[in-house]
Write an enzyme that holds these catalytic residues in place. Sequence first.
Site, PDB file in Angstrom:
ATOM      1  N   SER A 145      24.241  51.021 -14.436  1.00 33.37           N
ATOM      2  CA  SER A 145      23.084  51.930 -14.518  1.00 33.37           C
ATOM      3  C   SER A 145      23.529  53.335 -14.110  1.00 33.37           C
ATOM      4  O   SER A 145      24.604  53.509 -13.522  1.00 33.37           O
ATOM      5  CB  SER A 145      22.020  51.418 -13.539  1.00 33.37           C
ATOM      6  N   TYR A 158      17.678  48.575  -6.014  1.00 35.39           N
ATOM      7  CA  TYR A 158      18.265  48.653  -7.364  1.00 35.39           C
ATOM      8  C   TYR A 158      19.534  49.508  -7.336  1.00 35.39           C
ATOM      9  O   TYR A 158      20.564  49.130  -7.899  1.00 35.39           O
ATOM     10  CB  TYR A 158      17.223  49.241  -8.320  1.00 35.39           C
TER      11      TYR A 158
HETATM   12  P1  NAP Z   1      14.029  44.409 -19.543  1.00 35.86           P
HETATM   13  O1  NAP Z   1      13.424  44.430 -20.906  1.00 35.86           O
HETATM   14  O2  NAP Z   1      13.137  44.341 -18.352  1.00 35.86           O
HETATM   15  O3  NAP Z   1      15.119  43.275 -19.495  1.00 35.86           O
HETATM   16  C1  NAP Z   1      15.507  42.595 -18.323  1.00 35.86           C
HETATM   17  C2  NAP Z   1      15.844  41.189 -18.705  1.00 35.86           C
HETATM   18  O4  NAP Z   1      16.210  40.450 -17.531  1.00 35.86           O
HETATM   19  C3  NAP Z   1      14.646  40.477 -19.324  1.00 35.86           C
HETATM   20  O5  NAP Z   1      15.112  39.668 -20.348  1.00 35.86           O
HETATM   21  C4  NAP Z   1      14.130  39.680 -18.144  1.00 35.86           C
HETATM   22  O6  NAP Z   1      13.358  38.571 -18.502  1.00 35.86           O
HETATM   23  C5  NAP Z   1      15.451  39.243 -17.526  1.00 35.86           C
HETATM   24  N1  NAP Z   1      15.209  38.678 -16.235  1.00 35.86           N
HETATM   25  C6  NAP Z   1      14.610  39.253 -15.169  1.00 35.86           C
HETATM   26  N2  NAP Z   1      14.520  38.371 -14.155  1.00 35.86           N
HETATM   27  C7  NAP Z   1      15.053  37.207 -14.608  1.00 35.86           C
HETATM   28  C8  NAP Z   1      15.244  35.912 -14.044  1.00 35.86           C
HETATM   29  N3  NAP Z   1      14.866  35.640 -12.800  1.00 35.86           N
HETATM   30  N4  NAP Z   1      15.808  34.958 -14.802  1.00 35.86           N
HETATM   31  C9  NAP Z   1      16.185  35.209 -16.071  1.00 35.86           C
HETATM   32  N5  NAP Z   1      16.058  36.406 -16.664  1.00 35.86           N
HETATM   33  C10 NAP Z   1      15.496  37.393 -15.931  1.00 35.86           C
HETATM   34  O7  NAP Z   1      14.840  45.734 -19.336  1.00 35.86           O
HETATM   35  P2  NAP Z   1      16.228  46.217 -19.973  1.00 35.86           P
HETATM   36  O8  NAP Z   1      16.195  47.676 -19.891  1.00 35.86           O
HETATM   37  O9  NAP Z   1      16.494  45.582 -21.270  1.00 35.86           O
HETATM   38  O10 NAP Z   1      17.259  45.713 -18.865  1.00 35.86           O
HETATM   39  C11 NAP Z   1      18.473  45.060 -19.161  1.00 35.86           C
HETATM   40  C12 NAP Z   1      19.519  45.494 -18.146  1.00 35.86           C
HETATM   41  O11 NAP Z   1      19.774  46.882 -18.317  1.00 35.86           O
HETATM   42  C13 NAP Z   1      19.089  45.312 -16.697  1.00 35.86           C
HETATM   43  O12 NAP Z   1      20.179  44.852 -15.920  1.00 35.86           O
HETATM   44  C14 NAP Z   1      18.700  46.718 -16.286  1.00 35.86           C
HETATM   45  O13 NAP Z   1      18.811  46.913 -14.896  1.00 35.86           O
HETATM   46  C15 NAP Z   1      19.726  47.510 -17.062  1.00 35.86           C
HETATM   47  N6  NAP Z   1      19.418  48.914 -17.251  1.00 35.86           N
HETATM   48  C16 NAP Z   1      18.320  49.320 -17.944  1.00 35.86           C
HETATM   49  C17 NAP Z   1      18.087  50.677 -18.089  1.00 35.86           C
HETATM   50  C18 NAP Z   1      16.898  51.207 -18.824  1.00 35.86           C
HETATM   51  O14 NAP Z   1      16.690  52.433 -18.798  1.00 35.86           O
HETATM   52  N7  NAP Z   1      16.120  50.415 -19.501  1.00 35.86           N
HETATM   53  C19 NAP Z   1      18.968  51.597 -17.545  1.00 35.86           C
HETATM   54  C20 NAP Z   1      20.060  51.157 -16.849  1.00 35.86           C
HETATM   55  C21 NAP Z   1      20.289  49.810 -16.716  1.00 35.86           C
HETATM   56  P3  NAP Z   1      11.752  38.626 -18.385  1.00 35.86           P
HETATM   57  O15 NAP Z   1      11.287  39.271 -19.648  1.00 35.86           O
HETATM   58  O16 NAP Z   1      11.376  37.202 -18.258  1.00 35.86           O
HETATM   59  O17 NAP Z   1      11.409  39.441 -17.173  1.00 35.86           O
END
Ligand code: NAP
Length: 253
Positions: A145, A158
């Site tokens: 991130s 985080y």
């Molecule tokens: P997201 O749509 O919230 O995706 C997060 C994923 O993790 C979802 O599939 C979620 O499933 C899953 N998850 C959460 N808790 C879980 C658990 N206990 N068991 C299994 N799966 C679980 O957001 P995203 O942006 O795509 O995030 C993906 C990664 O990118 C994360 O590591 C996030 O920190 C990182 N990231 C995102 C951004 C951004 O700007 N979006 C920036 C930097 C890094 P559920 O749908 O069931 O919650």
Amino acid sequence: MILDLFRLNGKTAVITGANTGLGQGFCIAFAEAGADVIGVARRSMQETKEKVEKAGGNFQEIIVDLSQPNAVELVMENCNSLCQNVDILVNNAGIIKREEAKDVTAENWDMVINLNERLVFFLSQAMANRYFLPNKSGKIINIASMLSYQGGIRVPAYAASKSAVMGITKALANEWAPFGINVNAIAPGYMATNNTTNLRNDTQRSEAILDRIPAGRWGTPNDIMGAGIYLASEASAYVNGFTLAVDGGWLAR
Ligand code: NAP
């Protein structure tokens, strides 16, 4: 041919957090590049499955809550029965809790650290012991991130966990590069997914963020797929322990 280095034909990729957002994007992109995909999530991945199959790919799923204590064992058992081999692991699942440092509870702290940091290490360890080290080959891509580099605002757990992801990436690369395993990370900038819904709904914060992004827009899952394919493929054979920012220029400011 140079483009052949980017193909993932014959590879099997395990991608966590595969039901939505960046994880779903990786599933589709990796399938388009030729990989068989195994998605891991705590709820239905039907939409991802349909999108992967529409792209001509093969998708299998492991439904497991990755926050439960035996999550790693459950993922490994399922992998054993679903496939012969795993070549690529994408540690994508992650959560964020927005609260001021003075209010953070131990429960929320542990929840974030457990999924974003602890699981990344132990799932990587299990995959390496079972597949990558015996094969002397493998690719691990951790999702870091901007808060692997910065402190952020009102997200201390985080920031701690994502800083650790960058450290874990370097530590594992140092130990496993000699065994043909590439461990790297992608640091997405501000992407329009569920992870940032609250942030995007906060008009003041949203405007401040947009103002600082040289590219002038929020990123989308498509924006990081090129980096994903690169780090999953032979094209990155000599890239070890690096965290690649895909951020519209955020860190350059
Ligand atoms: P997201 O749509 O919230 O995706 C997060 C994923 O993790 C979802 O599939 C979620 O499933 C899953 N998850 C959460 N808790 C879980 C658990 N206990 N068991 C299994 N799966 C679980 O957001 P995203 O942006 O795509 O995030 C993906 C990664 O990118 C994360 O590591 C996030 O920190 C990182 N990231 C995102 C951004 C951004 O700007 N979006 C920036 C930097 C890094 P559920 O749908 O069931 O919650």
